[in-house]
Design a protein around this motif. Sequence first.
Motif, mmCIF file in Angstrom:
data_model
loop_
_atom_site.group_PDB
_atom_site.id
_atom_site.type_symbol
_atom_site.label_atom_id
_atom_site.label_comp_id
_atom_site.label_asym_id
_atom_site.label_seq_id
_atom_site.Cartn_x
_atom_site.Cartn_y
_atom_site.Cartn_z
ATOM 1 N N ASP A 37 0.860 -1.206 0.000
ATOM 2 C CA ASP A 37 0.000 0.000 0.000
ATOM 3 C C ASP A 37 0.885 1.240 0.000
ATOM 4 O O ASP A 37 0.651 2.213 -0.703
ATOM 5 N N LYS A 38 1.907 1.176 0.830
ATOM 6 C CA LYS A 38 2.816 2.319 1.004
ATOM 7 C C LYS A 38 3.590 2.593 -0.290
ATOM 8 O O LYS A 38 3.796 3.747 -0.689
ATOM 9 N N HIS A 41 1.492 4.380 -2.646
ATOM 10 C CA HIS A 41 1.322 5.757 -2.200
ATOM 11 C C HIS A 41 2.563 6.597 -2.557
ATOM 12 O O HIS A 41 2.456 7.716 -3.063
ATOM 13 N N SER A 44 2.536 7.473 -6.107
ATOM 14 C CA SER A 44 1.567 8.525 -6.442
ATOM 15 C C SER A 44 2.084 9.904 -6.034
ATOM 16 O O SER A 44 1.715 10.912 -6.612
ATOM 17 N N GLU A 45 2.969 9.935 -5.052
ATOM 18 C CA GLU A 45 3.564 11.212 -4.620
ATOM 19 C C GLU A 45 4.786 11.581 -5.446
ATOM 20 O O GLU A 45 5.408 12.618 -5.212
ATOM 21 N N ARG A 259 1.760 -0.814 -11.969
ATOM 22 C CA ARG A 259 1.246 0.402 -11.343
ATOM 23 C C ARG A 259 0.224 1.148 -12.213
ATOM 24 O O ARG A 259 -0.748 1.692 -11.718
ATOM 25 N N GLU A 310 5.659 2.899 8.915
ATOM 26 C CA GLU A 310 5.869 4.357 8.860
ATOM 27 C C GLU A 310 7.312 4.683 9.213
ATOM 28 O O GLU A 310 7.955 5.532 8.591
#
Length: 338
Positions: A37-38, A41, A44-45, A259, A310
């Motif tokens: 998931d990370k 993300h 996408s950033e 992706r 994280e």
Amino acid sequence: MSTLDSGLSVPLQRRAAVQTEPRARLERMMEIRLVEDKIMHLFSEGAIHGTTHTAQGQEAIAVAIGATTRLDDMVAGTYRGHALALALGVPSEAVLGEILGRELGCVGGFGGSMHLSCLDVGLLPTSAIVGAGIPISVGAALSGKVLEEDRVAIAVFGDGAANIGAFHEGLNLAAIWELPVVFVCENNLYGEYSPIGRTTPVGDIAVRAKGYAMPGVIVDGQDIEEVMATMRTAIQRARDGGGPTLIEAKTYRYSGHSRSDMGTYRPAGELESWSARDPVDLYASRLLGDGVLSQAEIDAIRATQIVAIEESVAKALAAEPSKVANMFKNVLAVNQQK
Ligand SMILES: Cc1ncc(C[n+]2csc(CCOP(=O)(O)OP(=O)(O)O)c2C)c(N)n1
Ligand SMILES: [Mg+2]
């Protein structure tokens, strides 16, 4: 390159835990889901360049391999390899760092998402070439046999790879030389964008084992315990000199091929029906039902993983980017000619 800057003891402990503790296996499956998931993300950033292929929905197979192989066994995977690396013990910061092109990555940030490797835990370099891991694992098995080491090689590949020449050559050689290899086909019903029925004349890849006189076994790839039991039998057979086995794990990848593929060509309801047998949820429910873990413990595992990932992301982002000057540090031979 085979060492991790994060220290060898961490991957070894992680591997030992998935081999012995159901709790650690669930933890690893959750970790894989959350790390991927990370990764999506971070893409996408714009923090990661290139592309990536996630294995969400297929976590049970990777963790079953980590749980049933020895540290000196050798595993060859594919470009869809984050799950396998994490399952074999590579820490999340070393996987994320690799994808982010950082020095703390498991190959110093030079490999990226599709070329993860860590020889300390038996992860041979993963490859973007469909089917490439098959002859590599056959070679690893042959070297073990010649050196009289009782290690086993595992080749992990997709259903699409079963139509590549290397698959047939690899199975043939392994059979004729009775090599200690376990071929694990992750049949997720699609090769890139093509449904299996359009590319493959047989519904079950396992039937191809017959042509190479080896056992062909179909397993429920959503059920980690079923995959582990089948892996154990095949590994023992290989270690005892009985030769190779082809295992076909029926599974499903939740994402499209990569992706940028939203998988819009998939029939309505297909994703939902596979999600209903999600491998992480299935294992959590089984451990709950068997009284191994309480719901509070399962929730705590997930919460702990979220925090740990994280921290890994922060560590990887803060780490030194790989330097061009180090590019050839681990290259065995460099052509000096200008
Ligand atoms: C030799 C080769 N041919 C074609 C490609 C392009 N390609 C990349 S992935 C893929 C499909 C592979 O499907 P499968 O083996 O089922 O694995 P999955 O991606 O579903 O995990 C193809 C054709 C490639 N990378 N290598
Ligand atoms: Mg496939």
